[in-house]
Design an enzyme around this catalytic site. Structure first.
Site, short mmCIF file in Angstrom:
data_model
loop_
_atom_site.label_atom_id
_atom_site.label_comp_id
_atom_site.label_asym_id
_atom_site.label_seq_id
_atom_site.Cartn_x
_atom_site.Cartn_y
_atom_site.Cartn_z
N MET A 29 0.84 -1.20 0.00
CA MET A 29 0.00 0.00 0.00
C MET A 29 0.88 1.25 0.00
SD MET A 29 -3.44 -0.95 2.00
CE MET A 29 -2.88 -0.67 3.66
N HIS A 36 9.48 -3.51 3.49
CA HIS A 36 9.04 -3.83 2.12
C HIS A 36 10.25 -4.23 1.26
CE1 HIS A 36 5.75 -0.93 3.31
NE2 HIS A 36 5.06 -1.96 2.89
N ASP A 152 2.20 -9.17 9.26
CA ASP A 152 0.75 -9.33 9.13
C ASP A 152 0.43 -10.83 9.16
OD1 ASP A 152 -0.17 -6.51 8.66
OD2 ASP A 152 1.37 -6.70 7.12
N GLN A 155 -3.09 -11.88 8.34
CA GLN A 155 -3.35 -11.60 6.92
C GLN A 155 -2.81 -12.74 6.04
OE1 GLN A 155 -3.03 -7.68 4.81
NE2 GLN A 155 -0.98 -8.39 4.33
O1 PAF Z 1 -0.30 -5.68 3.80
C1 PAF Z 1 -0.68 -4.78 3.02
O2 PAF Z 1 0.04 -3.81 2.76
C2 PAF Z 1 -2.04 -4.91 2.38
O3 PAF Z 1 -2.96 -5.49 3.24
C3 PAF Z 1 -2.03 -5.64 1.01
C4 PAF Z 1 -1.59 -7.10 1.18
C5 PAF Z 1 -1.08 -4.92 0.07
C6 PAF Z 1 -3.41 -5.64 0.42
O4 PAF Z 1 -3.88 -4.35 0.22
#
Ligand code: PAF
Length: 286
Positions: A29, A36, A152, A155
């Site tokens: 995002m 990242h 995450d 997630q």
């Molecule tokens: O972890 C994130 O930055 C977001 O949840 C993702 C996986 C890019 C989905 O929008």
């Protein structure tokens, strides 16, 4: 690095690659940081082509103010991606990801107990939005491997479930969390902390480490959760939402001594204007 504002442009580029090329995909995002870049580096090390996307997905935000204030730094992000060897960046507008005729296959999915706890319990609708956008992005990029961050944790579990339920052909690689010197997990939201909040945020990981040490010493998990929660709540700048010790496969609370492949402790804590999450894998093969 090539930048594509549309899925059609990105697909044309990807379709022009030799068939035997492996593609690693890092969805983000934006407001990119060293965490990242660890994902990009892991992708770069093991694949022919690295694709990243920057898209602040509105459907996964359950608080309008969080969406409005989410940091956006596309130029700096593109520089960082290029520097770390990313080949292609998908940087779309909302209409490109969700065209008016888009049919969402994820709305009928059932994530059951995976979303009844932690982030799922505290952020209604969040994981439905994550599953929706990641499925859509995977459908556009069609990578060999999806690269995600361990920060995450829940997630990752939800995305794995979505992939399995919809039969998406993709491998998933999970990269360990990158931390500041004081142990604070890197997050795009950290840049919204003032100095005092930043100091306070740096103590969150210490509470998780104390829980991990307690578990290793055989202490009661419920007592450890309560103690870590109470001690964080004592800090005037920290407001914990949960501290949870759980089975990494089911995400359900861990009953002491039950066999697990991966035992994890996770927390979500409000610090000033920001909600932070973190986790530690306490042990594998308990
Ligand atoms: O972890 C994130 O930055 C977001 O949840 C993702 C996986 C890019 C989905 O929008």
């Amino acid at each position: 690095m090539r930048t594509f504002p549309t899925a059609t442009g990105l697909r044309t580029y990807l379709d022009g690659l030799p068939n035997d090329q492996t593609v690693a995909y890092v969805p983000t995002m934006g407001a990119l940081h060293a965490g990242h870049m660890a994902l990009i580096t892991a992708a770069r090390d093991s694949h022919d082509v690295v694709v990243a996307s920057i898209f602040v997905n509105p459907t996964q935000f359950n608080e309008a103010s969080d969406l409005d204030t989410y940091p956006r730094t596309p130029e700096a992000d593109a520089d960082l991606l290029q520097l770390h060897g990313c080949d292609a960046l998908y940087l779309p507008a909302v209409e490109d990801v969700y065209p008016s005729d888009y049919e969402d296959r994820t709305s009928r999915l059932d994530f059951g107990p995976l979303v009844a706890v932690m982030e799922g319990a505290n952020r209604p609708g969040h994981f439905a939005g994550v599953a929706q956008v990641v499925y859509r992005l995977l459908d556009i990029v069609r990578p060999t491997t999806l690269v995600l961050g361990q920060k995450d944790y829940q997630q990752v579990a939800v995305i794995r479930s979505m992939i399995e339920q919809l039969g998406v052909k993709v491998d998933v690689t999970v990269v360990p969390t990158v931390r500041e010197r004081d142990g604070l997990a890197l997050s795009s939201r950290n840049r919204r902390l003032n100095d005092a909040e930043r100091l306070a945020a740096g103590t969150i990981n210490l509470h998780l480490k104390a829980v991990a040490a307690g578990l290793t010493a055989g202490w009661d998990p419920k007592e450890l959760e309560k103690t870590a929660f109470r001690e964080m709540a004592h800090h005037e700048l920290l407001a914990p939402e949960y501290v949870s010790i759980f089975d990494g496969d089911t995400l359900q609370p861990w009953a002491a001594d039950a066999p697990v492949r991966e035992l994890v402790v996770a927390t979500a804590v409000r610090c000033g204007p920001v909600r932070l999450i973190d986790n530690f894998i306490v042990r594998t093969s308990f």
